[in-house]
Design a protein around this motif. Structure first.
Motif, PDB file in Angstrom:
ATOM      1  N   LYS A 121      18.512  14.447 -15.290  1.00 26.00           N
ATOM      2  CA  LYS A 121      17.680  14.928 -14.181  1.00 26.00           C
ATOM      3  C   LYS A 121      16.509  15.756 -14.711  1.00 26.00           C
ATOM      4  O   LYS A 121      15.362  15.609 -14.264  1.00 26.00           O
ATOM      5  N   HIS A 122      16.823  16.602 -15.689  1.00 31.35           N
ATOM      6  CA  HIS A 122      15.769  17.429 -16.306  1.00 31.35           C
ATOM      7  C   HIS A 122      14.716  16.551 -16.976  1.00 31.35           C
ATOM      8  O   HIS A 122      13.510  16.774 -16.817  1.00 31.35           O
ATOM      9  N   ASN A 123      15.166  15.547 -17.714  1.00 31.12           N
ATOM     10  CA  ASN A 123      14.221  14.674 -18.417  1.00 31.12           C
ATOM     11  C   ASN A 123      13.460  13.757 -17.462  1.00 31.12           C
ATOM     12  O   ASN A 123      12.299  13.433 -17.697  1.00 31.12           O
ATOM     13  N   LEU A 124      14.136  13.335 -16.363  1.00 28.62           N
ATOM     14  CA  LEU A 124      13.438  12.527 -15.367  1.00 28.62           C
ATOM     15  C   LEU A 124      12.310  13.324 -14.723  1.00 28.62           C
ATOM     16  O   LEU A 124      11.222  12.790 -14.452  1.00 28.62           O
ATOM     17  N   LYS A 125      12.563  14.603 -14.485  1.00 24.21           N
ATOM     18  CA  LYS A 125      11.506  15.460 -13.929  1.00 24.21           C
ATOM     19  C   LYS A 125      10.353  15.577 -14.918  1.00 24.21           C
ATOM     20  O   LYS A 125       9.184  15.512 -14.545  1.00 24.21           O
ATOM     21  N   ASN A 126      10.710  15.736 -16.214  1.00 28.41           N
ATOM     22  CA  ASN A 126       9.662  15.793 -17.232  1.00 28.41           C
ATOM     23  C   ASN A 126       8.867  14.490 -17.278  1.00 28.41           C
ATOM     24  O   ASN A 126       7.632  14.504 -17.381  1.00 28.41           O
ATOM     25  N   ASP A 127       9.602  13.366 -17.205  1.00 25.28           N
ATOM     26  CA  ASP A 127       8.922  12.065 -17.213  1.00 25.28           C
ATOM     27  C   ASP A 127       8.000  11.918 -16.013  1.00 25.28           C
ATOM     28  O   ASP A 127       6.893  11.366 -16.111  1.00 25.28           O
ATOM     29  N   LYS A 128       8.468  12.425 -14.871  1.00 21.56           N
ATOM     30  CA  LYS A 128       7.656  12.362 -13.657  1.00 21.56           C
ATOM     31  C   LYS A 128       6.384  13.182 -13.813  1.00 21.56           C
ATOM     32  O   LYS A 128       5.280  12.749 -13.432  1.00 21.56           O
ATOM     33  N   GLU A 129       6.515  14.375 -14.404  1.00 22.78           N
ATOM     34  CA  GLU A 129       5.341  15.225 -14.637  1.00 22.78           C
ATOM     35  C   GLU A 129       4.393  14.582 -15.655  1.00 22.78           C
ATOM     36  O   GLU A 129       3.176  14.672 -15.521  1.00 22.78           O
ATOM     37  N   ILE A 130       4.994  13.930 -16.680  1.00 24.41           N
ATOM     38  CA  ILE A 130       4.159  13.249 -17.674  1.00 24.41           C
ATOM     39  C   ILE A 130       3.385  12.106 -17.026  1.00 24.41           C
ATOM     40  O   ILE A 130       2.199  11.893 -17.307  1.00 24.41           O
ATOM     41  N   ASP A 148      -5.092  17.962  -7.475  1.00 24.20           N
ATOM     42  CA  ASP A 148      -4.242  18.246  -6.325  1.00 24.20           C
ATOM     43  C   ASP A 148      -3.430  19.502  -6.606  1.00 24.20           C
ATOM     44  O   ASP A 148      -2.446  19.486  -7.334  1.00 24.20           O
ATOM     45  N   LEU A 149      -3.863  20.615  -6.026  1.00 20.05           N
ATOM     46  CA  LEU A 149      -3.216  21.897  -6.286  1.00 20.05           C
ATOM     47  C   LEU A 149      -1.812  21.959  -5.701  1.00 20.05           C
ATOM     48  O   LEU A 149      -0.970  22.725  -6.164  1.00 20.05           O
ATOM     49  N   ASP A 150      -1.512  21.147  -4.665  1.00 21.75           N
ATOM     50  CA  ASP A 150      -0.189  21.172  -4.041  1.00 21.75           C
ATOM     51  C   ASP A 150       0.884  20.648  -4.977  1.00 21.75           C
ATOM     52  O   ASP A 150       2.066  20.935  -4.805  1.00 21.75           O
ATOM     53  N   GLU A 151       0.500  19.839  -5.958  1.00 26.24           N
ATOM     54  CA  GLU A 151       1.473  19.240  -6.873  1.00 26.24           C
ATOM     55  C   GLU A 151       1.816  20.168  -8.036  1.00 26.24           C
ATOM     56  O   GLU A 151       2.721  19.894  -8.802  1.00 26.24           O
ATOM     57  N   LEU A 152       1.090  21.260  -8.191  1.00 25.59           N
ATOM     58  CA  LEU A 152       1.277  22.116  -9.353  1.00 25.59           C
ATOM     59  C   LEU A 152       2.475  23.041  -9.159  1.00 25.59           C
ATOM     60  O   LEU A 152       2.674  23.612  -8.090  1.00 25.59           O
ATOM     61  N   SER A 153       3.283  23.190 -10.189  1.00 28.07           N
ATOM     62  CA  SER A 153       4.390  24.141 -10.178  1.00 28.07           C
ATOM     63  C   SER A 153       4.248  25.049 -11.385  1.00 28.07           C
ATOM     64  O   SER A 153       3.186  25.117 -11.986  1.00 28.07           O
ATOM     65  N   GLU A 154       5.351  25.730 -11.724  1.00 29.24           N
ATOM     66  CA  GLU A 154       5.244  26.726 -12.779  1.00 29.24           C
ATOM     67  C   GLU A 154       5.910  26.278 -14.085  1.00 29.24           C
ATOM     68  O   GLU A 154       6.073  27.082 -14.985  1.00 29.24           O
ATOM     69  N   ASP A 155       6.330  25.013 -14.190  1.00 27.25           N
ATOM     70  CA  ASP A 155       6.963  24.586 -15.425  1.00 27.25           C
ATOM     71  C   ASP A 155       5.908  24.245 -16.469  1.00 27.25           C
ATOM     72  O   ASP A 155       4.710  24.194 -16.196  1.00 27.25           O
ATOM     73  N   LYS A 156       6.378  23.999 -17.687  1.00 28.27           N
ATOM     74  CA  LYS A 156       5.473  23.814 -18.820  1.00 28.27           C
ATOM     75  C   LYS A 156       4.556  22.617 -18.653  1.00 28.27           C
ATOM     76  O   LYS A 156       3.368  22.680 -18.976  1.00 28.27           O
ATOM     77  N   LEU A 157       5.096  21.506 -18.135  1.00 28.66           N
ATOM     78  CA  LEU A 157       4.277  20.302 -18.023  1.00 28.66           C
ATOM     79  C   LEU A 157       3.182  20.466 -16.970  1.00 28.66           C
ATOM     80  O   LEU A 157       2.080  19.944 -17.133  1.00 28.66           O
ATOM     81  N   SER A 158       3.476  21.192 -15.892  1.00 27.27           N
ATOM     82  CA  SER A 158       2.444  21.439 -14.890  1.00 27.27           C
ATOM     83  C   SER A 158       1.335  22.312 -15.473  1.00 27.27           C
ATOM     84  O   SER A 158       0.156  22.106 -15.212  1.00 27.27           O
TER      85      SER A 158
END
Length: 414
Positions: A121-130, A148-158
């Motif tokens: 799940k963690h890696n799928l989220k990373n893949d999605k951000e990539i 698109d500022l609405d898509e931005l979060s606070e993780d490293k990939l964002s």
């Protein structure tokens, strides 16, 4: 930090899963132990009942002592077909051992699957951000620079996505500025070509006249030669001014800054335009407030003020005056150069500092670069220059040298 929030969340989930399944294993082990204990106690209780039944006179304390005694090396059960080290006397425990073993394996398997699920799940989220980053780069490559500022979060990939976007925009701006520089260079070359065309044409015509008429009288020849010299002087001044202005715009000039009194700069400026003032009988008056100092390059600031005062003299009527007023406050040192001449209209006032711009009443020898050069010099020393003018009533140039609170250019002299 923001870029570690998602990692902390993932580690917390994994820790919760490990804790839950560890507690389950402890519970299963406790149940298993209690079951084993119950089965052994039942068997021992059955044996003791048989012993008491067969030996009613046997003291119970002896039986308790036997139960509480230390282990013996004698293998009495061997006579009954059991090996103490290998066989299980209570066969029911063997079944429970199988059941509890399968249960523990199941718990460990589910725990392992849960951790694998969290990891995937963690890696799928990373893949999605990539994938989002890739799409963002593709959009930028297609000249779409919206984020698109609405898509931005606070993780490293964002955060990486944001930094890539910032870098791309910076490169875009650099490319646009480079294009603007090329356009400005093209326009400058066209302006220079236009400015040089007239004097060179004039020189060429004058030389042709001298060459084609060897019998030209000396007075005419001398007049032509003087005109040629004047045009060459204008070209020299034009080229020198353009080179100076180009160096300022390219930031290739190093200023030698020192604390210089405004009075010294003004006096040197007046000396530079004294001959021109004498020709028009113009008097320059200076107030007595020019006692403060500014941190600047003395030579360049004298040139900047000379160009401005020279412009004031040229636009003044004969037998007139020019006022130079100096003052300072906690923010800046100010110099006002005021003439009472022709003045200029609104259009001229708005464009007077542009390169090669010549006002409607400019003289034929004007090349429209002096005030542009003055502006570049003054701004280099943390200054600003502006103009106020009323047609047929005069013009006032206002120069402000701002103090730098951090200790840089133009510290106030106290």
């Amino acid at each position: 930090m923001k870029n570690k929030e998602y990692l902390k969340y993932y580690l917390l989930q994994s820790l919760i899963v490990i804790t839950i399944f560890s507690l389950l294993l402890v519970i299963v082990n406790t149940i298993e132990y209690n079951q084993y204990k119950r089965n052994f106690n039942y068997k021992i209780n059955a044996i003791l009942e048989k012993v008491e039944e067969k030996y009613p006179n046997l003291d119970q304390n002896d039986l308790v002592e036997i139960l509480n005694s230390k282990e013996t090396e004698d293998n009495v059960l061997k006579d009954y077909g059991y090996d103490i080290a290998k066989d299980s006397y209570v066969s029911k425990n063997d079944n429970y051992n199988l059941i509890f073993g399968i249960t523990k394996f199941g718990i460990l398997l589910v725990a392992f699957i849960s951790l694998i699920y969290l990891f995937i799940k963690h890696n799928l989220k990373n893949d999605k951000e990539i994938d989002k980053i890739i799409k963002c780069i593709e959009k930028i490559n297609h000249k779409n620079y919206e984020l698109d500022l609405d898509e931005l979060s606070e993780d490293k990939l964002s955060i990486l996505k944001q930094e890539i976007y910032k870098t791309t925009i910076m490169l875009k701006e650099n490319a646009e500025n480079s294009l603007k520089d090329k356009i400005n260079l093209k326009n400058s070359l066209q302006d220079i070509s236009h400015q040089l065309k007239t004097p060179l044409t004039s020189i060429n015509i004058l030389l042709d006249n001298i060459i084609d008429d060897p019998k030209m009288d000396d007075e005419t020849r001398q007049r032509f030669i003087k005109n040629i010299k004047r045009e060459i002087t204008n070209i020299t001044f034009l080229v020198q001014s353009i080179l100076k202005l180009s160096k300022f715009e390219a930031n290739t000039i190093t200023f030698i800054r020192e604390d210089v009194s405004v009075k010294k700069i003004v006096n040197e400026t007046i000396k530079n335009v004294s001959n021109l003032c004498d020709l028009k009988n113009i008097n320059i008056e200076v107030n007595n407030k020019c006692q403060n100092k500014i941190n600047c390059d003395y030579k360049w600031q004298v040139e900047a003020l000379t160009n401005i005062v020279k412009n004031a003299v040229e636009y003044s009527y004969n037998d007139n005056k020019i006022l130079i007023e100096c003052d300072d406050n906690n923010v800046y040192t100010q110099i006002k150069i005021k003439d009472f001449g022709k003045g200029m209209d609104k259009e001229d006032a708005e464009n007077i500092f542009k390169r090669f711009y010549k006002g409607k009443d400019a003289g034929k020898d004007s090349i429209g670069i002096g005030l542009s050069l003055s502006k570049a010099i003054i701004e280099k020393d943390n200054g600003r220059v502006s103009v106020e003018s009323i047609k047929d009533k005069g013009t006032t140039f206002i120069i402000k040298y701002f103090y730098n609170i951090d200790g840089g250019n133009n510290e106030k002299d106290i």
